[in-house]
Design a protein around this motif. Structure first.
Motif, PDB file in Angstrom:
ATOM      1  N   SER A  76      -4.347 -64.336  74.863  1.00 24.25           N
ATOM      2  CA  SER A  76      -5.559 -63.495  74.287  1.00 24.25           C
ATOM      3  C   SER A  76      -6.259 -63.882  73.392  1.00 24.25           C
ATOM      4  O   SER A  76      -6.141 -65.324  72.041  1.00 24.25           O
ATOM      5  N   PRO A  77      -7.292 -62.952  73.485  1.00 26.06           N
ATOM      6  CA  PRO A  77      -8.924 -63.160  72.506  1.00 26.06           C
ATOM      7  C   PRO A  77      -8.075 -63.110  70.768  1.00 26.06           C
ATOM      8  O   PRO A  77      -8.929 -63.924  70.402  1.00 26.06           O
ATOM      9  N   ASP A  78      -6.748 -62.360  70.620  1.00 30.30           N
ATOM     10  CA  ASP A  78      -6.786 -62.342  68.796  1.00 30.30           C
ATOM     11  C   ASP A  78      -5.822 -63.812  68.487  1.00 30.30           C
ATOM     12  O   ASP A  78      -4.857 -63.553  67.792  1.00 30.30           O
ATOM     13  N   ARG A  79      -6.063 -64.344  70.005  1.00 32.03           N
ATOM     14  CA  ARG A  79      -5.148 -65.889  69.481  1.00 32.03           C
ATOM     15  C   ARG A  79      -3.578 -65.449  69.539  1.00 32.03           C
ATOM     16  O   ARG A  79      -2.885 -66.515  69.076  1.00 32.03           O
ATOM     17  N   LEU A  80      -2.914 -64.811  69.774  1.00 34.50           N
ATOM     18  CA  LEU A  80      -1.378 -64.996  70.299  1.00 34.50           C
ATOM     19  C   LEU A  80      -1.200 -65.160  71.743  1.00 34.50           C
ATOM     20  O   LEU A  80      -1.779 -65.156  73.305  1.00 34.50           O
TER      21      LEU A  80
END
Length: 173
Positions: free
Chosen positions: A102-106
């Motif tokens: 995801s964009p939040d690096r998860l």
């Protein structure tokens, strides 16, 4: 002392899943069959992980899967986060799971779609080049397992064969 000890007294077992919790047996069995096809040995930990994956739903993170397992396991003997992550990596590498970032690096995990195409195995006669289709699912399963051990996927295979002389055709001296 850590609040969430990585050490557990006994390994997780399927009978520790609380009654009424966990995924359907048929959905877990389909994942087990797909795993065995690509050469992944089935263990209780992986079976429990499949229950957690299916219960957590699509696009779940490793921590969400772990929390789901903690919730559905009796006696609090859920697998460690490290064991879960190692098995998730293996399942992604063998195309059982899909991992999206995801964009939040998860990292989010979902069940990968099954390959619908059948593996085409063809025997090619060495002398004539004649092609003979092989309709033996055991041969296809063996080739898939052998390729998976090397981190590969088989799309098609051609096996070169030579004719076996008949008993009367042999040159006896």
């Amino acid at each position: 002392m850590l609040a969430f000890s990585e050490h557990r007294r006994s390994p997780p077992a399927l009978n520790q899943i609380r009654p009424g919790m966990g995924a359907s047996r048929s959905a877990v069995r389909r994942l087990e069959e797909r795993s065995e096809e690509v050469g992944i040995k089935m263990t209780d930990l992986r079976r429990i992980l499949f229950h957690g994956l299916l219960e957590a739903g699509p696009r779940a993170t490793a921590v969400e899967i772990w929390k789901t397992l903690c919730r559905i396991m009796e006696h609090g003997h859920a697998p460690s986060q490290g064991s879960i992550q190692r098995n998730l990596n293996l399942l992604v590498a063998r195309d059982i799971l899909r991992r999206d970032v995801s964009p939040d690096r998860l990292w989010h995990y979902s069940i990968a779609p099954e390959r619908r195409g059948r593996l085409a195995v063809t025997f090619v006669e060495a002398g004539t080049g004649r092609k003979i289709p092989c309709r033996m699912p055991e041969v296809a399963a063996l080739l898939r397992r052998a390729a998976a051990e090397h981190g590969l996927a088989v799309q098609a295979a051609a096996i070169t064969v030579i004719p076996v002389p008949a008993a009367g055709d042999a040159d006896i001296r």
